[in-house]
Structure formats: structure tokens, C-alpha cells
Design a protein around this motif. Structure first.
Motif: not given
Length: 418
Positions: A392-404
Motif C-alpha cells: 500500500l505504501d509503494a503503489s497504493g495497492g496496485l494489482a493485476y486481476v486476471i480471470t478465466d
């Protein structure tokens, strides 16, 4: 733009706009218990159905099934000495529930042969509008176009930092997509999905979240090491510490049994371990940024293989648990200094990606960390408070969400960021 809007740029939070991978030795989300919920304002806008695409303004584009496709040329363009026919689609103005300071667009597209797409955004505050800024020019392959971004563009109080559009705080945005194909051609570039994540989040993590629905869940995500590729292909970053993002993306694709077919990476010499990672690095490389850590370039690579993929921010590990409980691993962007992440395979990093694959019974976070020296050591368990803080400090909780298709998103009414 009013001068007051431009002058506010200095107040933008100093969140990372990219992941370097370089090591130095409902709307209201009430169904989820979050860390510092009231301070973390995140919204994800998405277009991925015929009804949603039709709400935008078409100019040479058409809706085919649930996709937006090139239909007819409305203008021409020149790139790399070649002429292209161009069509476009423009979203309606989207008003967020807060004044966002950062925006990340992502997409799923296919661009056959000599075709490509260009993503642009602009903002609005009252009657004032910013200029259009280019987020990226992208193609499925790299035979004709070098994928690239255009950092800077700071003419009106907003600016582009590789994959992130930064503002002084705006309440509305508009997305524009250009679809281009070689002049006179008949093939049709198309978009299956476009998303825009807007956020205004603090630069510190706040209180640690409590363990939730994924307690005791560890997903069987295959393990790949980025370090096994050290020295591979300097023209695409050189492997090793530079390839955390494509390695993490490849681990999630392998979990879904969605790695590219062998013919796609047949160019990789025999003897290269996990050659699909070399291929992913090539297919996610940003030639302007000179790296493979561009967030939406990674999800754009993954989406046609798996099904859907986008970039967002999550508010806590607890929120990531909602996805883990649905069988969806999460790629997270972190950064940390010496002593800030016990058990990590590297002592520090100013930008690193890894895969959250589960949560122990005590709430600690299980990851596949590609910075490990080999596959056997990729699986790690990190202290929940330490991990949440460096994420959270570094990227604000940045995430890739990949689904099938077998792992759809949890009920989107329970969250605003998927």
C-alpha cells in the motif's frame, strides 16, 4: 484550464507510476472489511458489453457481439513511414465519487497483422477540460509496431508517468480509443474490454487488515523464477531482476492453463528454462519506458490468453482475499527497503511484482515471489503487516486481476474496484 487547476499538480500523491523490478541486494464496498477504508477512494469503470460500448460515441467503429471493432475509416495517420486508416470510440463523461489524483487505463484487444490501438484520456472540472493525453500505443504483436508510452505531456496541470495519468484532483474523465489498420486493409482490430481505474489514496498503509475469507487458502499457482532468465535478450530488458512483471503474469496464466502455444515462443533457443517467460517479456516490453514493468501492457498481454484482465487498486490484503477465495490469484506491485520484508529473496527493491496466492491460518500472506533464485524457493510466506505496508505504501495497492471463464469475479456490487 483555469490556472488554479494547473497549480494544484504539486499536491498529487507521490505514488509510483510504474514498477521498475530493479533490486538493490456496490458501490460502497461494505461487504469487505478494509484497511483505512475511508481514506482509500478507488473506482473502476469498465466497458465490456454491447450495451456499454453503445453508450459511447462511435466514429468508424461498430459493436460486434460484445466487442468494439473497426468498421470504417474516419481519418488517416502515418506511423513508421506507413499509412493507416483510423476509427475511434469515445466514452461518455464519467463522474467519479471523489476528486481522483491518479488514473490507470487498461484494455483487452486483438490487433491482427499491421494494426494497433491508441488509448487517450482527458479530464474535466466544471466547464474546464484538459487536453487529450496519450496513455499508450499498443499491438498484439511487435512485427510492425513497437509498443510505447509517452511520459510527460504536462501542459495543463496533468501529466503521464509511463502508465499512470496524474492530476491535481479532478471529478470526471473521458476515455478515447483509436483503432488503426494499414490503409486499404480489411482486417479488423477489436476491443473486448476497456477499464479505467481512478483513485485518491494516502501514501501510507494505515492499520493492518484482519484475516478474512481466504484464511487457510493457498492456490496451486505454478512457480517461475525471473532470475533463471538473467542475461536473456537485452533488447527486452535483459531478464533477471528486470523481468518480475512478465514472470508474475506468466505464473497466473500457467495457473489457468492459459500459457501461449509453443509455436508463439519457438524463437526462444532450446535450453532456456520456461521459454514462455521470454515471450511474455517481449510481448510486454515498453520501448519508450525501456522495460517490461508497464502495468496495462502486462494485462493486455494476458487478457486474450486467459479471458479477462485489468489493472486496479485494492485497499488491503483483506480485499485481495475476496479474489483468492474465488480462486483468483492477484499480482501485486510492492517496493521495500532493507529490513522491511522479512524472508524476501532480495534485501530491497524500488519496484517489484509478485503473485499473492493465499493466506495462512494466522493471516500471513503466501506469495510466489519470482525474485527467488530458482523455482523451488519461489513460494514464500510474508508477515501480513509488513506485506500490506510495502504494497500500500509503494503503489497504493496496485494489482493485476486476471480471470478465466471458470473463475469469474466476485459479485461486483460488493466492491468498486472490480
Amino acid at each position: 484550464m483555469r490556472r488554479s487547476l494547473a497549480a494544484g499538480l504539486a499536491s498529487v500523491l507521490p505514488l509510483a507510476g510504474l514498477t521498475a523490478c530493479s533490486a538493490t541486494d456496490a458501490p460502497d464496498g461494505s461487504a469487505v472489511v478494509l484497511a483505512a477504508t475511508s481514506d482509500r477512494q478507488i473506482e473502476l469503470s469498465r466497458w465490456d458489453t454491447a450495451r456499454q460500448w453503445r453508450k459511447g460515441e462511435t466514429a468508424g467503429t461498430a459493436v460486434d457481439g460484445g466487442d468494439l471493432v473497426f468498421d470504417s475509416a474516419v481519418r488517416s495517420a502515418t506511423a513508421a513511414g506507413r499509412s493507416y486508416d483510423v476509427a475511434r470510440w469515445t466514452s461518455p463523461w464519467v463522474t467519479t465519487g471523489f476528486d481522483y489524483t491518479e488514473l490507470v487505463a487498461s484494455w483487452s484487444a486483438t490487433t491482427p497483422k499491421d494494426s494497433w490501438i491508441e488509448i487517450e484520456v482527458r479530464g474535466r472540472d466544471g466547464s474546464d477540460r484538459t487536453t487529450w493525453d496519450t496513455i499508450g500505443r499498443w499491438a498484439s504483436g511487435d512485427r510492425y509496431l513497437q509498443r510505447s508510452t509517452d511520459s510527460g505531456q504536462g501542459d495543463d496541470g496533468t501529466s503521464v508517468a509511463v502508465d499512470t495519468w496524474r492530476t491535481p484532483g479532478l471529478p470526471a474523465f473521458q476515455l478515447r480509443v483509436r483503432l488503426a489498420r494499414r490503409a486499404g486493409a480489411s482486417y479488423r482490430p477489436r476491443l473486448d474490454l476497456a477499464t479505467v481505474m481512478t483513485s485518491r489514496v494516502p501514501s501510507t498503509a494505515g492499520p493492518t487488515s484482519q484475516a478474512g475469507p481466504a484464511r487457510g487458502v493457498v492456490l496451486p499457482v505454478p512457480r517461475f523464477s525471473q532470475m533463471a532468465h538473467r542475461g536473456h535478450y537485452p533488447q527486452w530488458g535483459g531478464g533477471g531482476e528486470a523481468w518480475c512483471s512478465p514472470t508474475s503474469t506468466s505464473m497466473v496464466l500457467a495457473y489457468y492453463d492459459a500459457l501461449p502455444p509453443a509455436r508463439r515462443y519457438a524463437w526462444v533457443p532450446a535450453g532456456h528454462v520456461d521459454p514462455w517467460v521470454d515471450h511474455a517479456a517481449r510481448m510486454t516490453y515498453d520501448h519508450a519506458y525501456d522495460g517490461t514493468g508497464n502495468w496495462p501492457f502486462n494485462t493486455a498481454y494476458a487478457a486474450p490468453l486467459a479471458g479477462k484482465a485489468f489493472v486496479t487498486r485494492l485497499r488491503s490484503v483483506r480485499e485481495a482475499e475476496e479474489l483468492l477465495a474465488a480462486g483468483i490469484p492477484v499480482v501485486a506491485s510492492i517496493a521495500f527497503g532493507p529490513g522491511e520484508l522479512d524472508g524476501a529473496p532480495i534485501s530491497a527493491s524500488d519496484g517489484h511484482l509478485l503473485v499473492i496466492v493465499g493466506v495462512r491460518d494466522n493471516g500471513n500472506v503466501v506469495v510466489n515471489d519470482p525474485a527467488s533464485s530458482d523455482r523451488r524457493h519461489v513460494r514464500r510466506t510474508y508477515d501480513r503487516a509488513q506485506f500490506e505496508r510495502v504494497w500500500l505504501d509503494a503503489s497504493g495497492g496496485l494489482a493485476y486481476v486476471i480471470t478465466d471463464a471458470a473463475h469469474p469475479l466476485p459479485d461486483p456490487r460488493a466492491a468498486t474496484n472490480w
